[in-house]
Design a protein around this motif. Structure first.
Motif, PDB file in Angstrom:
ATOM      1  N   VAL A   3       0.791  -1.196  -0.020  1.00 10.14           N
ATOM      2  CA  VAL A   3      -0.063   0.132   0.068  1.00 10.14           C
ATOM      3  C   VAL A   3       0.818   1.295  -0.078  1.00 10.14           C
ATOM      4  N   SER A   4       0.728   2.306  -0.733  1.00 13.04           N
ATOM      5  CA  SER A   4       1.152   3.491  -0.827  1.00 13.04           C
ATOM      6  C   SER A   4       0.199   4.713  -0.425  1.00 13.04           C
ATOM      7  N   ARG A   5       0.957   5.356   0.496  1.00 16.69           N
ATOM      8  CA  ARG A   5      -0.042   6.723   0.777  1.00 16.69           C
ATOM      9  C   ARG A   5       0.392   7.753  -0.149  1.00 16.69           C
ATOM     10  N   LEU A   6      -0.902   8.387  -0.630  1.00 14.98           N
ATOM     11  CA  LEU A   6      -0.658   9.396  -1.577  1.00 14.98           C
ATOM     12  C   LEU A   6      -1.087  10.704  -1.041  1.00 14.98           C
ATOM     13  N   VAL A   7      -0.259  11.795  -1.167  1.00 12.54           N
ATOM     14  CA  VAL A   7      -0.490  13.030  -0.813  1.00 12.54           C
ATOM     15  C   VAL A   7       0.223  13.960  -1.661  1.00 12.54           C
ATOM     16  N   GLY A   8       0.034  15.246  -1.794  1.00 10.24           N
ATOM     17  CA  GLY A   8       0.598  16.238  -2.384  1.00 10.24           C
ATOM     18  C   GLY A   8      -0.047  16.386  -3.937  1.00 10.24           C
ATOM     19  N   ASN A  12       3.843  14.164  -7.117  1.00 11.55           N
ATOM     20  CA  ASN A  12       4.291  13.807  -6.168  1.00 11.55           C
ATOM     21  C   ASN A  12       3.214  12.291  -5.913  1.00 11.55           C
ATOM     22  N   GLN A  13       2.168  12.305  -6.326  1.00 10.83           N
ATOM     23  CA  GLN A  13       1.465  11.135  -6.216  1.00 10.83           C
ATOM     24  C   GLN A  13       1.974   9.989  -7.001  1.00 10.83           C
ATOM     25  N   MET A  14       2.454  10.565  -8.195  1.00 11.36           N
ATOM     26  CA  MET A  14       2.997   9.587  -9.346  1.00 11.36           C
ATOM     27  C   MET A  14       4.283   8.796  -8.819  1.00 11.36           C
ATOM     28  N   PHE A  15       5.029   9.690  -7.885  1.00  3.62           N
ATOM     29  CA  PHE A  15       6.384   9.034  -7.472  1.00  3.62           C
ATOM     30  C   PHE A  15       5.795   8.019  -6.491  1.00  3.62           C
ATOM     31  N   GLN A  16       4.868   8.150  -5.545  1.00  3.51           N
ATOM     32  CA  GLN A  16       4.333   7.601  -4.615  1.00  3.51           C
ATOM     33  C   GLN A  16       3.586   6.057  -5.154  1.00  3.51           C
ATOM     34  N   TYR A  17       2.936   6.368  -6.162  1.00  2.86           N
ATOM     35  CA  TYR A  17       2.080   5.423  -6.873  1.00  2.86           C
ATOM     36  C   TYR A  17       3.323   4.495  -7.475  1.00  2.86           C
ATOM     37  N   ALA A  18       4.421   4.952  -8.007  1.00  2.00           N
ATOM     38  CA  ALA A  18       5.262   4.258  -8.803  1.00  2.00           C
ATOM     39  C   ALA A  18       6.251   3.417  -8.019  1.00  2.00           C
ATOM     40  N   ALA A  19       6.576   4.048  -6.930  1.00  4.81           N
ATOM     41  CA  ALA A  19       7.249   2.952  -5.769  1.00  4.81           C
ATOM     42  C   ALA A  19       6.767   1.947  -5.463  1.00  4.81           C
ATOM     43  N   LYS A  85       2.943  -3.568   7.758  1.00  4.65           N
ATOM     44  CA  LYS A  85       4.504  -3.091   8.305  1.00  4.65           C
ATOM     45  C   LYS A  85       4.533  -1.582   7.616  1.00  4.65           C
ATOM     46  N   VAL A  86       4.772  -0.527   8.601  1.00  4.68           N
ATOM     47  CA  VAL A  86       4.895   0.815   8.097  1.00  4.68           C
ATOM     48  C   VAL A  86       6.419   1.066   7.514  1.00  4.68           C
ATOM     49  N   PHE A  87       6.869   1.398   6.491  1.00  7.22           N
ATOM     50  CA  PHE A  87       8.216   1.857   5.981  1.00  7.22           C
ATOM     51  C   PHE A  87       8.200   3.199   5.697  1.00  7.22           C
ATOM     52  N   ALA A  88       8.686   4.058   6.693  1.00  5.40           N
ATOM     53  CA  ALA A  88       8.483   5.599   6.328  1.00  5.40           C
ATOM     54  C   ALA A  88       9.825   5.711   5.871  1.00  5.40           C
ATOM     55  N   GLU A  89       9.790   6.890   4.707  1.00  8.37           N
ATOM     56  CA  GLU A  89      10.886   7.574   4.109  1.00  8.37           C
ATOM     57  C   GLU A  89      11.803   8.279   5.286  1.00  8.37           C
ATOM     58  N   ASN A  90      13.136   7.772   5.430  1.00  8.42           N
ATOM     59  CA  ASN A  90      13.924   8.566   6.509  1.00  8.42           C
ATOM     60  C   ASN A  90      14.869   9.239   6.029  1.00  8.42           C
ATOM     61  N   SER A  91      14.865   9.429   4.652  1.00 10.31           N
ATOM     62  CA  SER A  91      15.816  10.697   4.007  1.00 10.31           C
ATOM     63  C   SER A  91      15.483  10.646   2.525  1.00 10.31           C
ATOM     64  N   PHE A  92      15.955  11.784   1.832  1.00  3.26           N
ATOM     65  CA  PHE A  92      15.501  12.008   0.624  1.00  3.26           C
ATOM     66  C   PHE A  92      16.309  11.169  -0.237  1.00  3.26           C
ATOM     67  N   TYR A 110       7.871  10.044  -0.089  1.00  7.85           N
ATOM     68  CA  TYR A 110       7.866  10.570  -1.519  1.00  7.85           C
ATOM     69  C   TYR A 110       8.485   9.863  -2.725  1.00  7.85           C
ATOM     70  N   TRP A 111       9.438   9.298  -2.151  1.00  2.99           N
ATOM     71  CA  TRP A 111      10.110   8.309  -3.090  1.00  2.99           C
ATOM     72  C   TRP A 111      10.705   8.844  -4.318  1.00  2.99           C
ATOM     73  N   GLN A 112      11.270  10.112  -4.276  1.00  2.00           N
ATOM     74  CA  GLN A 112      11.443  11.036  -5.585  1.00  2.00           C
ATOM     75  C   GLN A 112      12.938  10.468  -6.183  1.00  2.00           C
TER      76      GLN A 112
END
Length: 286
Positions: A3-8, A12-19, A85-92, A110-112
């Protein structure tokens, strides 16, 4: 399930979806989205419905965080039990651990960088095919773009100018950047380009951007039809992008090997976040 959380904004939504989509394909499991953030998010609307891909939302009882939860609360939530299991982005910069995450992962970030999904580039490009046929005006633009040595040029202003906080983080590309980028494409191709200019402030562009080649200001679309601008950008032969995820995608969706994309050397106004992985190495930095 991934599952991807989408926001922005849409980019940004496209990056989140793609990852998330790429991770699900890697694991051979189902992919779902969490779009609840848009219940309270006033800056941008959910924009992914413009694409052909079927968007499946995750069952609410599986989701770990309420939509109004802030960054600090999300960090603490990593230590709480949850079905996913939540995996939060820790760094850019790129985090290689994401590629190896297992089933039942919830991606929050954001997974950019294309490094999260470049192994499934063809699938992602197909997913992001615009669902709607182009309007009459955009059909004319597409026909013209196909007939010319077209270059998309994007100038992002909007909140990068009006919001002090956004201006501090992002800043805007100065006009000399566009002059250098255009000179590079002109020299590299040996052909006079025809520019198709996209911006959220075309009146400012008309008054301030003076370049020695034909410029066409694309005025037929607005925020509710921004996917039309995205489609037009991708149709161009070459690209000069702003420090914007929107024009990043406009260029990336053009998968032609001989296409030139020029991106700014400095993506953010300051030294952070670290954007070393955001711009693909094959693109030119100016």
């Amino acid at each position: 399930m991934i599952v991807s959380r989408l926001v922005g904004g849409l980019g940004n939504q496209m990056f989140q979806y793609a990852a998330g989509r790429a991770l699900a394909l890697r694991r051979g499991v189902e992919f779902r989205i969490d779009r609840r953030a848009f219940l309270d998010y006033k800056t941008h609307a959910f924009g992914m419905a413009c694409f052909q891909v079927e968007l499946n939302e995750a069952p609410p009882h599986l989701l770990p965080n309420p939509p109004a939860e802030g960054r600090v609360q999300r960090w603490f939530r990593k230590f709480l039990p949850t079905p996913l299991k939540v995996f939060a982005e820790n760094s850019f910069p790129f985090d290689a651990h994401v590629l190896a995450l297992l089933d039942n992962t919830y991606l929050d970030g954001y997974w950019q960088t294309e490094k999260y999904f470049c192994d499934f580039a063809d699938v992602i490009r197909a997913d992001f095919t615009v669902r709607h046929a182009p309007s009459e005006a955009n059909h004319r633009w597409l026909d013209e773009i196909a007939r010319t040595h077209s270059v998309s040029l994007h100038i992002r202003r909007g909140d990068y100018v009006s919001s002090p906080s956004a201006a501090t983080v992002h800043g805007v590309c100065d006009l000399s950047y566009y002059e250098r980028a255009l000179a590079h494409i002109h020299i590299a191709t040996g052909i006079d380009p025809v520019l198709y200019v996209f911006s959220d402030d075309l009146d400012w562009v008309a008054a301030n951007l003076k370049l020695p080649f034909q410029m066409n200001l694309v005025r037929d679309n607005d925020s509710s039809t921004n996917y039309e601008d995205l489609r037009l950008m991708t149709a161009c032969r070459h690209h000069i992008i702003a420090n914007s995820s929107f024009s990043w995608w406009g260029a990336w969706m053009d998968g032609r090997r001989d296409s030139i994309t020029v991106a700014p050397v400095r993506w953010f106004a300051g030294d952070t976040p670290d954007a070393r992985d955001l711009v693909p190495q094959r693109w030119v930095r100016q």
